[in-house]
Design a protein around this motif. Structure first.
Motif, mmCIF file in Angstrom:
data_model
loop_
_atom_site.group_PDB
_atom_site.id
_atom_site.type_symbol
_atom_site.label_atom_id
_atom_site.label_comp_id
_atom_site.label_asym_id
_atom_site.label_seq_id
_atom_site.Cartn_x
_atom_site.Cartn_y
_atom_site.Cartn_z
ATOM 1 N N GLY A 67 0.825 -1.211 0.000
ATOM 2 C CA GLY A 67 0.000 0.000 0.000
ATOM 3 C C GLY A 67 0.853 1.252 0.000
ATOM 4 N N PHE A 68 1.886 1.257 0.827
ATOM 5 C CA PHE A 68 2.809 2.393 0.878
ATOM 6 C C PHE A 68 3.476 2.604 -0.482
ATOM 7 C CE2 PHE A 68 7.253 3.763 1.495
ATOM 8 C CZ PHE A 68 7.030 5.053 1.963
ATOM 9 N N LEU A 69 3.948 1.529 -1.078
ATOM 10 C CA LEU A 69 4.605 1.636 -2.388
ATOM 11 C C LEU A 69 3.644 2.141 -3.459
ATOM 12 C CD1 LEU A 69 6.847 -1.543 -2.407
ATOM 13 C CD2 LEU A 69 7.568 0.841 -2.183
ATOM 14 N N THR A 70 2.393 1.723 -3.390
ATOM 15 C CA THR A 70 1.400 2.203 -4.351
ATOM 16 C C THR A 70 1.245 3.715 -4.252
ATOM 17 O OG1 THR A 70 0.236 0.088 -4.281
ATOM 18 C CG2 THR A 70 -0.996 1.976 -5.127
ATOM 19 N N LEU A 71 1.185 4.219 -3.036
ATOM 20 C CA LEU A 71 1.091 5.672 -2.849
ATOM 21 C C LEU A 71 2.338 6.384 -3.372
ATOM 22 C CD1 LEU A 71 -0.447 5.831 0.741
ATOM 23 C CD2 LEU A 71 -1.599 6.305 -1.435
ATOM 24 N N VAL A 72 3.512 5.875 -3.033
ATOM 25 C CA VAL A 72 4.764 6.496 -3.471
ATOM 26 C C VAL A 72 4.892 6.452 -4.994
ATOM 27 C CG1 VAL A 72 7.289 6.280 -3.433
ATOM 28 C CG2 VAL A 72 5.973 6.088 -1.306
ATOM 29 N N PHE A 73 4.573 5.306 -5.602
ATOM 30 C CA PHE A 73 4.691 5.190 -7.048
ATOM 31 C C PHE A 73 3.661 6.069 -7.761
ATOM 32 C CE2 PHE A 73 6.502 0.683 -6.348
ATOM 33 C CZ PHE A 73 7.784 1.192 -6.212
ATOM 34 N N THR A 74 2.487 6.243 -7.167
ATOM 35 C CA THR A 74 1.490 7.145 -7.740
ATOM 36 C C THR A 74 2.034 8.569 -7.767
ATOM 37 O OG1 THR A 74 -0.345 5.763 -6.992
ATOM 38 C CG2 THR A 74 -0.853 8.068 -7.498
ATOM 39 N N TRP A 75 2.595 8.985 -6.642
ATOM 40 C CA TRP A 75 3.173 10.324 -6.536
ATOM 41 C C TRP A 75 4.323 10.509 -7.525
ATOM 42 C CZ3 TRP A 75 7.921 10.994 -3.395
ATOM 43 C CH2 TRP A 75 8.398 12.302 -3.420
ATOM 44 N N ARG A 76 5.276 9.570 -7.521
ATOM 45 C CA ARG A 76 6.463 9.700 -8.376
ATOM 46 C C ARG A 76 6.119 9.591 -9.862
ATOM 47 N NH1 ARG A 76 9.797 12.334 -8.140
ATOM 48 N NH2 ARG A 76 11.345 11.056 -9.148
ATOM 49 N N ALA A 77 5.167 8.732 -10.220
ATOM 50 C CA ALA A 77 4.763 8.622 -11.625
ATOM 51 C C ALA A 77 4.082 9.913 -12.078
ATOM 52 C CB ALA A 77 3.830 7.430 -11.825
ATOM 53 N N THR A 78 3.250 10.471 -11.233
ATOM 54 C CA THR A 78 2.589 11.737 -11.567
ATOM 55 C C THR A 78 3.618 12.838 -11.794
ATOM 56 O OG1 THR A 78 0.631 11.112 -10.289
ATOM 57 C CG2 THR A 78 0.910 13.454 -10.778
ATOM 58 N N VAL A 79 4.571 12.963 -10.887
ATOM 59 C CA VAL A 79 5.630 13.967 -11.034
ATOM 60 C C VAL A 79 6.408 13.728 -12.333
ATOM 61 C CG1 VAL A 79 7.824 14.784 -10.053
ATOM 62 C CG2 VAL A 79 5.849 14.438 -8.570
ATOM 63 N N GLY A 80 6.734 12.477 -12.609
ATOM 64 C CA GLY A 80 7.492 12.146 -13.814
ATOM 65 C C GLY A 80 6.738 12.477 -15.089
ATOM 66 N N TRP A 81 5.469 12.078 -15.154
ATOM 67 C CA TRP A 81 4.701 12.339 -16.373
ATOM 68 C C TRP A 81 4.414 13.824 -16.551
ATOM 69 C CZ3 TRP A 81 5.143 9.200 -20.070
ATOM 70 C CH2 TRP A 81 5.252 7.832 -19.859
ATOM 71 N N LEU A 82 4.227 14.547 -15.452
ATOM 72 C CA LEU A 82 4.054 15.992 -15.571
ATOM 73 C C LEU A 82 5.319 16.648 -16.117
ATOM 74 C CD1 LEU A 82 2.004 16.857 -12.347
ATOM 75 C CD2 LEU A 82 1.211 16.902 -14.729
ATOM 76 N N ALA A 83 6.481 16.149 -15.706
ATOM 77 C CA ALA A 83 7.743 16.664 -16.236
ATOM 78 C C ALA A 83 7.851 16.370 -17.732
ATOM 79 C CB ALA A 83 8.929 16.067 -15.488
ATOM 80 N N VAL A 84 7.477 15.167 -18.137
ATOM 81 C CA VAL A 84 7.510 14.804 -19.559
ATOM 82 C C VAL A 84 6.559 15.707 -20.347
ATOM 83 C CG1 VAL A 84 6.953 12.998 -21.242
ATOM 84 C CG2 VAL A 84 8.226 12.420 -19.166
#
Length: 121
Positions: A67-84
């Motif tokens: 569950g923790f990893l899902t939250l972290v990966f959601t956050w990091r993927a969002t940041v990454g795709w927004l940068a792209v």
């Protein structure tokens, strides 16, 4: 070995693999990919082994970790795709890898629910 424990061990191995791939893609800037993939992949493998050995509390640990990893990966993927989307094409590979880890984490959470392990934790 239970089907769930096998999937948890596979998930942990996948996290380690993706961490290594992330690191190899940019060794000077991606040391955290290696560290986090190894740490959380290793923990997931450990939880799977402990489930096989009959430690019931390891199910709860696996659920919390995933569950923790899902939250972290959601956050990091969002940041990454927004940068792209903002024009930083250097982040494309990283955003893709983190999204893969997010998909795997969501699938594991789904497996928790389908296996009835959430109600047993």
């Amino acid at each position: 070995m239970t089907k769930f424990a096998r999937w948890l061990i596979f998930y942990g191995t996948f996290l380690i693999f993706v961490g290594v791939v992330g690191y190899l893609s940019n060794p000077e800037k991606a040391k955290t990919a290696l560290l986090s993939g190894g740490l959380f992949g290793g923990l997931s493998i450990l939880w799977g082994v402990l489930i096989v050995k009959g430690f019931a509390w390891s199910r709860k640990a696996a659920l919390i970790t995933t569950g923790f990893l899902t939250l972290v990966f959601t956050w990091r993927a969002t940041v990454g795709w927004l940068a792209v989307l903002g024009g930083n094409s250097e982040k494309l590979f990283t955003a893709f890898l983190i999204s893969l880890m997010l998909v795997a984490s969501v699938a594991m959470l789904g497996f928790f629910c389908r296996s009835g392990l959430v109600s047993k934790t």
